[in-house]
Scaffold this motif. Structure first.
Motif, PDB file in Angstrom:
ATOM      1  N   THR A 283      88.572  17.508  -4.184  1.00 13.03           N
ATOM      2  CA  THR A 283      89.400  18.825  -3.658  1.00 13.03           C
ATOM      3  C   THR A 283      90.821  18.254  -4.165  1.00 13.03           C
ATOM      4  O   THR A 283      91.692  19.155  -4.638  1.00 13.03           O
ATOM      5  CB  THR A 283      89.566  19.043  -2.338  1.00 13.03           C
ATOM      6  N   THR A 284      91.028  16.984  -3.846  1.00 13.78           N
ATOM      7  CA  THR A 284      92.358  16.734  -4.288  1.00 13.78           C
ATOM      8  C   THR A 284      92.699  16.852  -5.768  1.00 13.78           C
ATOM      9  O   THR A 284      93.743  17.025  -6.369  1.00 13.78           O
ATOM     10  CB  THR A 284      92.516  15.140  -4.049  1.00 13.78           C
ATOM     11  N   ARG A 285      91.674  16.717  -6.467  1.00 16.49           N
ATOM     12  CA  ARG A 285      91.933  16.760  -8.137  1.00 16.49           C
ATOM     13  C   ARG A 285      91.547  18.241  -8.635  1.00 16.49           C
ATOM     14  O   ARG A 285      91.591  18.283  -9.742  1.00 16.49           O
ATOM     15  CB  ARG A 285      90.720  15.658  -8.678  1.00 16.49           C
ATOM     16  N   GLY A 286      91.536  19.284  -7.695  1.00 12.20           N
ATOM     17  CA  GLY A 286      91.473  20.574  -8.233  1.00 12.20           C
ATOM     18  C   GLY A 286      89.923  20.848  -8.702  1.00 12.20           C
ATOM     19  O   GLY A 286      89.643  21.882  -9.144  1.00 12.20           O
ATOM     20  N   VAL A 287      88.903  20.089  -8.341  1.00 13.97           N
ATOM     21  CA  VAL A 287      87.740  20.431  -8.763  1.00 13.97           C
ATOM     22  C   VAL A 287      86.876  21.179  -7.718  1.00 13.97           C
ATOM     23  O   VAL A 287      86.582  20.587  -6.572  1.00 13.97           O
ATOM     24  CB  VAL A 287      86.822  19.404  -9.204  1.00 13.97           C
ATOM     25  N   PRO A 288      86.510  22.587  -7.741  1.00 13.92           N
ATOM     26  CA  PRO A 288      85.546  23.070  -6.879  1.00 13.92           C
ATOM     27  C   PRO A 288      84.095  22.450  -6.551  1.00 13.92           C
ATOM     28  O   PRO A 288      83.829  22.025  -7.663  1.00 13.92           O
ATOM     29  CB  PRO A 288      85.378  24.583  -7.273  1.00 13.92           C
ATOM     30  N   VAL A 289      83.642  22.543  -5.345  1.00 17.67           N
ATOM     31  CA  VAL A 289      82.565  21.830  -5.018  1.00 17.67           C
ATOM     32  C   VAL A 289      81.462  22.899  -4.339  1.00 17.67           C
ATOM     33  O   VAL A 289      82.122  23.925  -3.737  1.00 17.67           O
ATOM     34  CB  VAL A 289      82.729  20.704  -4.306  1.00 17.67           C
ATOM     35  N   TRP A 290      80.308  22.754  -4.386  1.00 20.13           N
ATOM     36  CA  TRP A 290      79.282  23.108  -3.544  1.00 20.13           C
ATOM     37  C   TRP A 290      78.279  22.185  -3.110  1.00 20.13           C
ATOM     38  O   TRP A 290      78.138  21.148  -3.686  1.00 20.13           O
ATOM     39  CB  TRP A 290      78.698  24.399  -4.351  1.00 20.13           C
ATOM     40  N   CYS A 291      77.634  22.710  -2.223  1.00 11.76           N
ATOM     41  CA  CYS A 291      76.646  21.707  -1.355  1.00 11.76           C
ATOM     42  C   CYS A 291      75.099  22.070  -2.299  1.00 11.76           C
ATOM     43  O   CYS A 291      74.746  23.141  -2.049  1.00 11.76           O
ATOM     44  CB  CYS A 291      76.601  22.035  -0.113  1.00 11.76           C
ATOM     45  N   GLY A 292      74.659  21.150  -2.890  1.00  8.20           N
ATOM     46  CA  GLY A 292      73.161  21.075  -3.450  1.00  8.20           C
ATOM     47  C   GLY A 292      72.226  20.750  -2.281  1.00  8.20           C
ATOM     48  O   GLY A 292      72.609  20.262  -1.323  1.00  8.20           O
ATOM     49  N   GLY A 293      70.878  21.029  -2.799  1.00 12.13           N
ATOM     50  CA  GLY A 293      69.778  20.831  -1.701  1.00 12.13           C
ATOM     51  C   GLY A 293      68.648  20.158  -2.214  1.00 12.13           C
ATOM     52  O   GLY A 293      68.645  19.869  -3.704  1.00 12.13           O
ATOM     53  N   MET A 294      67.618  19.613  -1.538  1.00 15.24           N
ATOM     54  CA  MET A 294      66.601  19.087  -1.862  1.00 15.24           C
ATOM     55  C   MET A 294      65.387  19.793  -1.294  1.00 15.24           C
ATOM     56  O   MET A 294      64.316  19.009  -1.050  1.00 15.24           O
ATOM     57  CB  MET A 294      66.719  17.650  -2.003  1.00 15.24           C
ATOM     58  N   HIS A 295      65.406  21.003  -1.164  1.00 17.87           N
ATOM     59  CA  HIS A 295      64.496  21.780  -0.460  1.00 17.87           C
ATOM     60  C   HIS A 295      64.409  20.975   0.766  1.00 17.87           C
ATOM     61  O   HIS A 295      63.067  20.849   1.480  1.00 17.87           O
ATOM     62  CB  HIS A 295      63.115  21.532  -1.392  1.00 17.87           C
ATOM     63  N   GLU A 296      65.449  20.876   1.557  1.00 18.60           N
ATOM     64  CA  GLU A 296      65.276  20.102   2.898  1.00 18.60           C
ATOM     65  C   GLU A 296      64.571  20.877   4.012  1.00 18.60           C
ATOM     66  O   GLU A 296      64.535  22.100   3.875  1.00 18.60           O
ATOM     67  CB  GLU A 296      66.509  19.906   3.339  1.00 18.60           C
ATOM     68  N   PHE A 297      63.902  20.084   4.861  1.00 22.55           N
ATOM     69  CA  PHE A 297      63.393  20.780   6.106  1.00 22.55           C
ATOM     70  C   PHE A 297      64.836  21.131   6.995  1.00 22.55           C
ATOM     71  O   PHE A 297      65.801  20.678   6.507  1.00 22.55           O
ATOM     72  CB  PHE A 297      62.454  19.896   6.938  1.00 22.55           C
ATOM     73  N   GLY A 298      64.519  21.572   8.140  1.00 18.60           N
ATOM     74  CA  GLY A 298      65.490  22.121   8.864  1.00 18.60           C
ATOM     75  C   GLY A 298      66.537  21.287   9.226  1.00 18.60           C
ATOM     76  O   GLY A 298      67.914  21.524   9.493  1.00 18.60           O
ATOM     77  N   VAL A 299      66.247  20.007   9.357  1.00 15.01           N
ATOM     78  CA  VAL A 299      67.107  18.629   9.738  1.00 15.01           C
ATOM     79  C   VAL A 299      68.107  18.417   8.640  1.00 15.01           C
ATOM     80  O   VAL A 299      69.484  18.825   8.961  1.00 15.01           O
ATOM     81  CB  VAL A 299      66.428  17.461  10.325  1.00 15.01           C
ATOM     82  N   GLY A 300      67.707  18.361   7.288  1.00 18.32           N
ATOM     83  CA  GLY A 300      68.560  18.167   6.414  1.00 18.32           C
ATOM     84  C   GLY A 300      69.472  19.400   6.255  1.00 18.32           C
ATOM     85  O   GLY A 300      70.569  19.283   5.755  1.00 18.32           O
TER      86      GLY A 300
END
Ligand code: OSB
Ligand code: MG
Length: 371
Positions: A283-300
């Motif tokens: 974020t400090t470097r101006g790069v947008p991010v998003w959260c990827g997944g690993m087909h997590e069950f509900g806890v993850g």
């Protein structure tokens, strides 16, 4: 806090729909649930979302079991700490094995935030009450099958679709989906399977004209230079996934301009403390991010939703509702998405209850360690 008992549960669930990436196909997943109990009786849950085989990264479910049981939990048991960001320091001497570390790290964050009576999202510094979810679609037998999948997910209201690609399954499926959905937020993910051969580069460059939001991880994880060379030749932003396991990887990638978007995965980065630090740096470097997944069950999945509430997560995350993956989830209630929007829970800790009876029914094996 001082953890006095820790359990691992290997839990298997069937996927609603088989998923194929550039490397393999799967119809069920076995993840390891981590359960921590501290001396006051407070509890926390985490999930080790490693794949069964070492195709996404070097870990697999058995290496994670061994690392957690023999190297991570013994360092956590009996140790006193004030805040979960100290917990990763307990295993500083253990190299790599980020997925195994992530499951224990999330359990510590969940334990602490639950004990403090604050939502995990708030504990992390999250600012959003709702997060936008996209879907990730695997390689299908035919383009018509893929169009059926896209139609179903767009019909559910998901505003972003990512397509897995591989040599031989790239330009044509993308052309077909783009023709059917001219305005859809669309991106592709190659899981590192392309090389800089003329044929592969021609296919990847052929994707540049479809208005994709990003091309995720075209080349091998360690090959940041290939990503940097490729980024200079296309206008579509390159997004890094497998290439970034540590903050140092991220700094190097940014320095090389090897990617202009970052997929942050809690599992790949070794937990929430590291994932949040990656968010802060990008974020400090101006790069947008998003959260990827690993087909997590509900806890993850709950941890991913909490992380996605941080201000820099400006692109849709792979935090689709539990029902996209599993008929029934290990948490109550399941994660739900309404027209692609997931509400960040306001309850303490993970904000969901783990359905221990359902978990027990689907547990292949367990082990418990105590001080
Ligand atoms: O590269 O993002 C990836 C699943 C398994 C391994 C790698 C990846 C994925 C996904 C799934 O794309 C995203 C999700 O959990 O919905
Ligand atoms: Mg990816």
């Amino acid at each position: 806090m001082r953890v006095t008992a820790a359990s691992l549960h290997l839990v298997e669930l069937d996927l609603v729909h088989e998923f194929q990436t550039s490397s393999h196909r799967k119809s069920s997943l076995a993840h390891i649930l981590v359960h921590l109990v501290d001396e006051s009786g407070a509890q926390g849950w985490g999930e080790i979302a490693s794949a069964a085989a070492p195709y996404y990264n070097a870990e697999n479910v058995e290496t994670c079991w061994l690392m957690a049981r023999d190297y991570l939990l013994p360092r956590v048991l009996g140790a006193s700490w004030e805040h979960p960001q100290e917990v990763a320091g307990l295993w500083r001497a253990v190299r790599g094995n980020e997925f195994a570390k992530a499951g224990v790290d999330v359990a510590a964050w969940s334990l602490w935030s639950g004990h403090q009576g604050v939502p995990l999202a708030t504990a992390l510094g999250g600012t959003r009450g709702q997060v936008v979810a996209g879907v990730s679609l695997g390689i299908e037998p035919t383009i018509d099958d893929l169009l059926v999948q896209v139609a179903a997910q767009v019909g559910h209201g998901y505003p972003r679709v990512k397509l897995k690609i591989a040599p031989g399954w790239d330009v044509e499926p993308v052309r077909a989906v783009r023709a059917a959905y001219p305005d859809l937020d669309l991106h592709v993910d190659a899981n590192g399977v392309y090389t800089e051969s003329p044929e592969h580069l021609a296919a990847l460059r052929g994707l540049d004209g479809f208005g994709l939001t990003m091309m995720e991880q075209p080349f091998a994880p360690r090959d940041l230079l290939a990503h940097a060379r490729f980024q200079r030749t296309v206008t579509t932003p390159v997004c890094l996934d497998e290439s970034v396991e540590t903050l140092a990887d991220l700094e190097l990638a940014l320095e090389l301009d090897a990617g202009r978007v970052l997929n942050i995965k809690v599992s790949r980065m070794g937990g929430l403390t590291a994932a949040r630090a990656a968010h802060d740096l990008a974020t400090t470097r101006g790069v947008p991010v998003w959260c990827g997944g690993m087909h997590e069950f509900g806890v993850g999945r709950a941890a991913n939703v909490a992380l996605s509430s941080l201000p820099g997560f400006t692109l849709p995350s792979d935090v689709s509702g539990s029902d996209k993956y599993y008929r029934r989830d290990v948490i109550v209630p399941p994660v739900t998405a309404e027209r692609g929007v997931v509400t960040v829970p306001t309850g303490a800790g993970l904000g969901f209850d783990v359905d221990t009876a359902f978990v027990a029914e689907h547990t292949l094996r367990s082990t418990t360690l105590t001080v």
